[in-house]
Design an enzyme around this catalytic site. Structure first.
Site, PDB file in Angstrom:
ATOM      1  N   ASP A 181      39.190   2.564  18.740  1.00  0.00           N
ATOM      2  CA  ASP A 181      38.521   2.467  17.441  1.00  0.00           C
ATOM      3  C   ASP A 181      37.034   2.726  17.672  1.00  0.00           C
ATOM      4  O   ASP A 181      36.561   2.720  18.809  1.00  0.00           O
ATOM      5  CB  ASP A 181      38.728   1.059  16.857  1.00  0.00           C
ATOM      6  CG  ASP A 181      38.004   0.881  15.529  1.00  0.00           C
ATOM      7  OD1 ASP A 181      38.186   1.729  14.642  1.00  0.00           O
ATOM      8  OD2 ASP A 181      37.221  -0.078  15.383  1.00  0.00           O
ATOM      9  N   SER A 182      36.304   2.911  16.583  1.00  0.00           N
ATOM     10  CA  SER A 182      34.863   3.094  16.697  1.00  0.00           C
ATOM     11  C   SER A 182      34.165   1.803  17.119  1.00  0.00           C
ATOM     12  O   SER A 182      32.985   1.831  17.450  1.00  0.00           O
ATOM     13  CB  SER A 182      34.307   3.548  15.348  1.00  0.00           C
ATOM     14  OG  SER A 182      34.702   2.638  14.342  1.00  0.00           O
ATOM     15  N   GLY A 188      32.211   6.303  10.288  1.00  0.00           N
ATOM     16  CA  GLY A 188      32.460   6.577   8.864  1.00  0.00           C
ATOM     17  C   GLY A 188      31.374   7.342   8.132  1.00  0.00           C
ATOM     18  O   GLY A 188      31.611   7.888   7.062  1.00  0.00           O
ATOM     19  N   HIS A 209      38.334  -2.850   8.938  1.00  0.00           N
ATOM     20  CA  HIS A 209      37.731  -4.143   8.600  1.00  0.00           C
ATOM     21  C   HIS A 209      38.301  -4.772   7.330  1.00  0.00           C
ATOM     22  O   HIS A 209      38.147  -5.969   7.116  1.00  0.00           O
ATOM     23  CB  HIS A 209      36.223  -3.972   8.385  1.00  0.00           C
ATOM     24  CG  HIS A 209      35.461  -3.632   9.621  1.00  0.00           C
ATOM     25  ND1 HIS A 209      35.720  -2.514  10.382  1.00  0.00           N
ATOM     26  CD2 HIS A 209      34.431  -4.269  10.239  1.00  0.00           C
ATOM     27  CE1 HIS A 209      34.876  -2.470  11.408  1.00  0.00           C
ATOM     28  NE2 HIS A 209      34.092  -3.527  11.342  1.00  0.00           N
ATOM     29  N   CYS A 262      41.320   3.576  14.280  1.00  0.00           N
ATOM     30  CA  CYS A 262      40.222   3.870  13.354  1.00  0.00           C
ATOM     31  C   CYS A 262      40.716   4.784  12.229  1.00  0.00           C
ATOM     32  O   CYS A 262      41.212   5.889  12.485  1.00  0.00           O
ATOM     33  CB  CYS A 262      39.117   4.561  14.140  1.00  0.00           C
ATOM     34  SG  CYS A 262      37.695   4.984  13.151  1.00  0.00           S
ATOM     35  N   ASN A 263      40.575   4.321  10.999  1.00  0.00           N
ATOM     36  CA  ASN A 263      41.019   5.123   9.853  1.00  0.00           C
ATOM     37  C   ASN A 263      40.227   6.419   9.751  1.00  0.00           C
ATOM     38  O   ASN A 263      40.773   7.466   9.406  1.00  0.00           O
ATOM     39  CB  ASN A 263      40.838   4.325   8.558  1.00  0.00           C
ATOM     40  CG  ASN A 263      41.825   3.198   8.408  1.00  0.00           C
ATOM     41  OD1 ASN A 263      42.726   3.256   7.597  1.00  0.00           O
ATOM     42  ND2 ASN A 263      41.672   2.145   9.201  1.00  0.00           N
ATOM     43  N   THR A 264      38.933   6.336  10.061  1.00  0.00           N
ATOM     44  CA  THR A 264      38.086   7.528   9.974  1.00  0.00           C
ATOM     45  C   THR A 264      38.541   8.575  10.990  1.00  0.00           C
ATOM     46  O   THR A 264      38.726   9.753  10.648  1.00  0.00           O
ATOM     47  CB  THR A 264      36.620   7.133  10.241  1.00  0.00           C
ATOM     48  OG1 THR A 264      36.251   6.082   9.347  1.00  0.00           O
ATOM     49  CG2 THR A 264      35.695   8.301  10.068  1.00  0.00           C
ATOM     50  N   GLU A 271      31.408  -7.795   9.543  1.00  0.00           N
ATOM     51  CA  GLU A 271      30.856  -8.049  10.884  1.00  0.00           C
ATOM     52  C   GLU A 271      29.873  -9.211  10.888  1.00  0.00           C
ATOM     53  O   GLU A 271      29.658  -9.850  11.916  1.00  0.00           O
ATOM     54  CB  GLU A 271      30.245  -6.766  11.462  1.00  0.00           C
ATOM     55  CG  GLU A 271      31.329  -5.735  11.714  1.00  0.00           C
ATOM     56  CD  GLU A 271      30.994  -4.664  12.732  1.00  0.00           C
ATOM     57  OE1 GLU A 271      29.886  -4.680  13.301  1.00  0.00           O
ATOM     58  OE2 GLU A 271      31.867  -3.799  12.957  1.00  0.00           O
ATOM     59  N   CYS A 312      40.581   0.976   5.998  1.00  0.00           N
ATOM     60  CA  CYS A 312      39.528   0.819   7.004  1.00  0.00           C
ATOM     61  C   CYS A 312      39.890  -0.416   7.825  1.00  0.00           C
ATOM     62  O   CYS A 312      40.400  -1.395   7.278  1.00  0.00           O
ATOM     63  CB  CYS A 312      38.173   0.642   6.323  1.00  0.00           C
ATOM     64  SG  CYS A 312      36.833   0.238   7.462  1.00  0.00           S
TER      65      CYS A 312
HETATM   66  N1  DGL Z   1      36.805   1.717  12.197  1.00  0.00           N
HETATM   67  C1  DGL Z   1      36.298   2.443  11.070  1.00  0.00           C
HETATM   68  C2  DGL Z   1      37.465   2.835  10.157  1.00  0.00           C
HETATM   69  O1  DGL Z   1      38.525   2.243  10.181  1.00  0.00           O
HETATM   70  C3  DGL Z   1      35.241   1.661  10.315  1.00  0.00           C
HETATM   71  C4  DGL Z   1      33.931   1.561  11.013  1.00  0.00           C
HETATM   72  C5  DGL Z   1      33.250   2.910  11.207  1.00  0.00           C
HETATM   73  O2  DGL Z   1      32.697   3.480  10.248  1.00  0.00           O
HETATM   74  O3  DGL Z   1      33.262   3.389  12.318  1.00  0.00           O
HETATM   75  O4  DGL Z   1      37.337   3.760   9.396  1.00  0.00           O
END
Ligand code: DGL
Length: 268
Positions: free
Chosen positions: A10-11, A43, A186, A73-75, A152, A184
């Site tokens: 993930d990011s 993102g 989070h 990570c969704n992005t 966060e 996302c």
């Molecule tokens: N992990 C990212 C997502 O799920 C969210 C945080 C980011 O912007 O990197 O899209």
């Protein structure tokens, strides 16, 4: 039977919501988690940059001899999954397809909301996938970038979270959606606040949960499950400030984070 670890990246810290679901649904699997904390957020970055980072994270996991890669990570899943599937010779799964499929199954009215980072919503990945499953769907995508720092900070139940959710989600109420994809990493942590704002008539879809289900199916079908029923090994890597991942990560993982290492981005 395959006791090599599952690789998840993930990011940053958010992908631990995906790891948590994987730990619950696949309790005997060893897992290596990589959070690219040096370069979060993805993102707000360009497609080209996200693709480059996603490739580097996957290559690092591959070098650790993982049997499969989960793009938590969704992005990164939105913009880089096809490229990763092509470039790596192990199964790579993302969160978009499982989340989209579930949304298309739970909706009664076909009016579905998707929330995510700006890159995720602009990529149209969720919207497109939902339409593949349910061509009559009306999908409304809303970027909600402020949700990430709110979570966060640990402010998910605060007045700030409620007001921000009201501001972002009013359009979904106006469109009378009956399902919402939490697109996302989070957002599952904000689900109580989101539910409070949207009301009980909207079903929240958690792609993290759906992805872990799909992963279990994939490992079973490909005969890749670890049948060594011992306490699994979890290993964590962060590209910067590992102590922050340890501190904040507990709220995402609901578990202590040890066996944590720093890996410089130059070494990815
Ligand atoms: N992990 C990212 C997502 O799920 C969210 C945080 C980011 O912007 O990197 O899209």
């Amino acid at each position: 039977m395959d006791n090599r670890p599952i690789g998840i990246f993930d990011s940053g810290v958010g992908g631990l919501t995906v790891m948590r679901e994987v730990m619950e649904q696949l309790p005997y699997e060893n897992i290596i988690y990589l959070g690219d904390t040096a370069r979060i957020p993805y993102g707000s970055k360009s497609e080209q940059t996200i693709k480059k980072y996603a490739h580097q994270c996957s290559a690092f996991l591959k070098s650790k001899n993982v049997k499969t890669i989960v793009v938590a990570c969704n992005t990164a899943s939105s913009v880089a999954l096809d490229q990763l599937t092509e470039n790596f010779d192990i199964p790579v799964i993302g969160v978009i397809e499982p989340g989209a499929r579930s949304a298309s199954e739970v909706t009664q009215t076909g009016r579905i909301g998707v929330i995510g980072t700006t890159a995720t919503i602009n990529s149209y990945a969720y919207q497109g996938k939902i339409m593949e499953y349910l061509s009559t769907a009306e999908v409304i995508g809303i970027p909600c970038p402020l949700f990430v720092p709110i979570v966060e900070e640990g402010w998910e139940y605060s007045q700030v979270a409620v007001l921000t959710a009201e501001k972002y989600l009013t359009e979904l109420i106006e469109h009378d959606v009956d399902a919402l994809v939490l697109g996302c990493t989070h957002y599952p942590i904000l689900r109580h606040t989101i539910k409070r704002v949207l009301g009980p008539g909207v079903i929240l879809v958690n792609p993290a949960f759906e992805t872990a289900k799909d992963l279990k199916k994939l490992l079973t079908e490909k005969d890749l499950l670890n049948e060594n029923y011992e306490k699994p090994i979890y290993e964590y890597y962060a590209t910067d400030a590992p102590e922050r991942l340890r501190r904040i990560g507990g709220n995402f993982l609901k578990k202590e984070i040890d066996n944590l290492h720093e890996i410089a981005i130059d070494n990815l």
